[in-house]
Design a protein around this motif. Structure first.
Motif, PDB file in Angstrom:
ATOM      1  N   THR A   1      30.428  66.829  26.284  1.00 21.04           N
ATOM      2  CA  THR A   1      30.964  65.470  26.351  1.00 21.04           C
ATOM      3  C   THR A   1      32.129  65.411  27.328  1.00 21.04           C
ATOM      4  O   THR A   1      32.236  64.473  28.132  1.00 21.04           O
TER       5      THR A   1
ATOM      6  N   ASP B   1      36.929  67.132  22.202  1.00 25.87           N
ATOM      7  CA  ASP B   1      35.488  66.883  22.159  1.00 25.87           C
ATOM      8  C   ASP B   1      34.719  68.102  22.658  1.00 25.87           C
ATOM      9  O   ASP B   1      35.289  69.026  23.241  1.00 25.87           O
TER      10      ASP B   1
ATOM     11  N   ALA C   1      29.727  55.522  22.528  1.00 20.10           N
ATOM     12  CA  ALA C   1      30.642  56.308  23.361  1.00 20.10           C
ATOM     13  C   ALA C   1      32.022  55.672  23.355  1.00 20.10           C
ATOM     14  O   ALA C   1      32.193  54.491  23.047  1.00 20.10           O
TER      15      ALA C   1
ATOM     16  N   ALA D   1      27.974  61.527  28.106  1.00 19.55           N
ATOM     17  CA  ALA D   1      29.122  61.498  27.189  1.00 19.55           C
ATOM     18  C   ALA D   1      28.968  60.480  26.077  1.00 19.55           C
ATOM     19  O   ALA D   1      29.957  60.028  25.516  1.00 19.55           O
TER      20      ALA D   1
ATOM     21  N   THR E   1      27.165  59.470  22.242  1.00 15.72           N
ATOM     22  CA  THR E   1      26.573  60.063  21.045  1.00 15.72           C
ATOM     23  C   THR E   1      25.327  59.268  20.659  1.00 15.72           C
ATOM     24  O   THR E   1      25.425  58.071  20.357  1.00 15.72           O
TER      25      THR E   1
END
Length: 834
Positions: A685, A681, A654, A635, A637
């Motif tokens: 995620t 999201d 995150a 989860a 990025t």
């Protein structure tokens, strides 16, 4: 705290102001005004109306204030506003009502208020003694109070600012002391009557000695005098309230007591002074029954008033949080003045350890403030210039100054008190059944008492008059609508008060009942289960790179310092938290959806996703790409860092899961509730967060309208928890909406329950509390109804034909008093719930 819902001001003040002969001042909420021209039109129209004076219209507050020289002119005011296109909003008025003792009283007050033209709803709460009335703005609140007073229940308007309400408005101690005094007087007067009558029955020798020494007639005369004193002094309240109600054809609990004790007194008086009117075998006296009935019921009401005082502790404690005075800067000097005189814009000096007077924004100083009494969170919160402070919280060891932003009924503390009062005043759906029964209960009891008397006179062996009277009096006294009337509202009162202590505010009382039936709890992700703010959670450096971690972070943060993107802010914040000094970047260029490039200390920096690397012709490091994939499954990025054309690092950004979220989901599962997460999201995620938390259902990529559909698809027993504007439709659609108190006003206004702090564990506390309250209500109703179903037949004498005892009126009075005390004491157990 400043995001708690605002409550409209609806007041009708008395004769305050410079001219005591002027009419009452009235405030109306005027809708539709958008500019100064609107204000001018409204004021001009109001000034032209006869019967009103000094009209003032405020665009910022949307309120019109005026004095009524003729109360009838208020109807013209509302009609004129409607014709202008600026209609007055419906009003809600609150009345403090005294003299109500049972559910029958509540029903009569509600019926009287609902009969007033323009009243759309009236709800009366026996436990709090408050009537909440929704009505047309043309109806004067004082008129409503007068209507209730005319029905025999003294009523006054409640003040707008709950933090300034006198202590007795939330304190039953005064009532308890008054009832205690009456009980003690009745006890002293009753004891000789009881001892001389019942002592003789228990000890025949004592009976013989008494009657030989003093004479039967003299003993009866003494009992007559003392019992009469009991009835006309401490017991007069039952006759003062009960007999008029009986004459109006609306008997209530006081009527039953007045009839029972009065009948015993009358019969005994005839036996004492006019014995020839009675058969010789029926010449008995029941003075002790009349006196003991009043004494025991006063004892029960005293204990009940004491228990009610404990039940209202939560509100009283909140009211007491507001200080009476504050130190204010005026003309270069600091003066102490009443908090009621503070105005927005005033600068208040806050000494160490002092309680914050009203809401404001810190202008000077830095220190910690204890907000636990409002949020339930024990850790003090640091405040510096620009930070908000909330009235009722406690300053730490630093001196602060703050600018007042809200006073009176507009403060967060006042709104919290108002929300708790609203919830306490509400009627749960289960109350509807109770109301239907209690509406006919007292007349039915009187009918049963008459039937009992008739049956005894017909079927009992002669002489039947005395036992028939005893049975009829016992039926009147044993019946207890008090317990029925208190069973639901006192549990709501204690439960919602306990919720306020736990940081759980029920905006509507009926949410208590619906929440107890929760089957599935759906959560928004961002800001609810997560902290709502991206953070740098990891940096992986390439094995081929000579750039150390700290240098990579310094270069990336410097390049991102010119960006307003939330992920960029997370990188900058992480660098500053590690004490890294950031040089000024140059040549910053952004590429939407890809990344950012800049020059830092002579180095060419590129930050972005794989598409940005590909566009720049950078050869990616396979190990870093693999690590980026690993970050994504958790989860986070992944964001790549390129320095002078070399792929040197990948950073994971995150929205961290709240520390309490895992425990929250686990606790809900223990309660047998299914959990779901609905997020905007991506599905990947959302699923990663769902795995971390152990959530049963995960729905990602959902737009606001999708959240609404998901909630509806969940079916009955659905709860939704959210904090953002995009959550408002789902909060409104769910059977119970729970808003995180740190979220937006729109979300809070759409929810039935508000968690004052940001801790999602409040959802668990709310659910546990609602189940405890409903369980408590069921126990109270079982006791109140079961008590009457079981004991009224016993009082009628159903056991006598089978050799059982006939119930004494004294025992009936004791049992009746006990039933109300039991219900209130049982509700007080909720003070430990949650």
């Amino acid at each position: 705290m400043d995001t708690l819902p605002k409550t409209p001001a609806h007041t009708a003040h008395g004769h305050d102001g410079p001219d005591a002969t002027a009419g009452p001042e009235v405030e109306l909420n005027v809708t539709g005004m958008s500019c100064a021209s609107c204000v001018g039109r409204v004021e001009k129209a109001l000034k032209a109306l006869p019967g009103i004076s000094d009209p003032r219209v405020n665009l910022a507050t949307g309120r019109a204030t005026m004095r009524l020289d003729d109360p009838a002119a208020l109807a013209d005011v509302t009609a004129t506003l409607g014709k202008l296109g600026y209609p007055a909003a419906p009003r809600e008025s609150r009345l403090d009502v005294t003299g109500m003792t049972c559910a029958s009283c509540v029903g009569r007050v509600e019926k009287a208020l609902r009969a007033v033209p323009g009243v759309t709803e009236a709800v009366v709460n026996l436990a709090t003694g408050v009537a909440t009335v929704n009505h047309d703005p043309s109806v004067l609140p004082q008129h409503l109070a007068d209507i209730v007073t005319a029905k025999g229940y003294a009523s006054t308007l409640r003040r707008e600012d709950p933090t300034r309400i006198a202590a007795h408005s939330h304190n039953h101690d005064d009532d308890a002391q008054k009832i205690k005094r009456n009980f003690l007087i009745a006890l002293i007067l009753t004891l000789p009557v009881f001892v001389t009558e019942m002592g003789g029955h228990l000890l025949p020798a004592f009976h013989h000695w008494l009657h030989v020494t003093f004479g039967t007639q003299n003993i009866w005369l003494m009992q007559f005098v003392l019992t009469l004193a009991v009835l006309v002094w401490p017991g007069r309240v039952f006759f003062k309230l009960g007999i008029p109600a009986l004459l109006r054809g609306a008997p209530e609990m006081n009527s039953l007591v007045a009839l029972g004790s009065g009948a015993a007194m009358l019969y005994s008086t005839i036996a004492t002074f006019l014995p020839a009117l009675l058969p010789e075998q029926s010449r008995y006296v029941y003075f002790e029954a009349a006196a003991v009935i009043v004494t025991l019921i006063l004892l029960g009401r005293w204990l009940e008033a004491r228990a009610k005082g404990q039940a209202s502790d939560a509100i009283r404690k909140l009211v007491e949080l507001a200080p009476d005075t504050a130190s204010v800067e005026r003309d270069g000097q600091v003066v102490t003045m009443p908090v009621a005189d503070l105005k927005p814009g005033d600068i208040v000096r806050l000494a160490p350890g002092e309680r914050v007077a009203v809401d404001g924004i810190v202008t000077e100083g830095r220190g910690l403030i204890d907000e636990s009494m409002l949020t339930g969170e024990p850790v003090p919160v640091e405040k510096a210039a620009g930070a908000r402070v909330t009235g009722g919280t406690v300053n730490g060891t630093s001196a602060l100054s703050f600018r007042v932003t809200a006073t009176g009924g507009d403060t967060a503390l006042a709104r919290i008190i108002r929300m708790v009062e609203d919830a306490q005043a509400a009627k749960l759906p289960v109350q509807a059944m109770v109301d239907k029964i209690t509406a006919i209960f007292v007349p039915v009891v009187i009918g049963l008492a008459l039937l009992t008397f008739a049956l005894w006179m017909v079927f009992a062996p002669a002489p039947a008059l005395a036992p028939a009277l005893v049975a009829a009096i016992s039926v009147l006294i044993i019946a207890c609508p008090c317990a029925m009337g208190l069973a639901v509202p006192v549990s709501i009162m204690v439960g919602t008060g306990r919720g306020a202590e736990l940081g759980v505010l029920f905006r509507r009382g009926d949410a208590l009942q619906r929440l107890s039936d929760a089957r599935i709890v759906g959560f928004d992700k961002t800001g609810t289960l997560t902290q709502g703010r991206p953070a740098l959670v990891g940096i992986e450096i390439s094995a081929q790179s000579s750039v150390p971690r700290a240098e990579a972070l310094r270069l990336a943060a410097s390049a991102e310092s010119r960006s307003e993107h939330p992920l960029a802010a997370a990188i900058v914040r992480a660098a500053k938290e590690e004490g890294i000094t950031l040089p000024e970047p140059s040549g910053v260029q952004t590429s939407t959806g890809r990344g950012l490039s800049a020059k830092v200390d002579g180095h060419e920096i590129l930050i972005g996703n794989p598409a940005a690397l590909e566009q720049a012709g950078i050869a990616p490091d396979p190990a870093l790409l693999a690590k980026a994939q690993d970050f994504a499954t958790k989860a986070a990025t992944p964001t790549h860092l390129v320095v002078d054309g070399a792929h040197v690092a990948v950073m994971a950004l995150a929205d961290p899961v709240r520390p309490e979220a895992v425990a929250t989901i686990a606790a809900l599962h223990e309660l047998g509730v299914e959990t779901a997460m609905i997020s905007g999201d991506t599905q990947a995620t959302a699923e990663a967060v769902g795995r971390q938390l152990g959530i049963d259902r995960v729905m990602g990529g959902v737009l606001p309208e999708g959240k609404l559909k998901a909630i509806r698809d969940f079916g009955t027993g659905t709860v939704f928890v959210g904090d953002g504007i995009n959550d408002a439709p789902a909060l409104a659609a769910a059977e119970t909406g729970i808003a995180i108190g740190t979220g937006t006003d729109v979300a809070i206004e759409s929810a039935e329950v508000v968690l004052v702090g940001g801790d999602p564990m409040g959802v668990v506390r709310a659910l546990r509390l609602s189940r405890s309250v409903m369980s408590n209500i069921r126990q109270n109703l079982f006791w109140a109804f079961g008590y009457n179903v079981a004991l009224i037949p016993v009082a009628m004498g159903v056991l006598v034909p089978f050799g059982g005892p006939q119930l004494s009126p004294m025992l009936a009075a004791g049992a009746m008093a006990l039933s109300s005390v039991f219900v209130v004491a049982n509700a007080l157990r909720l003070k430990r719930a949650g």
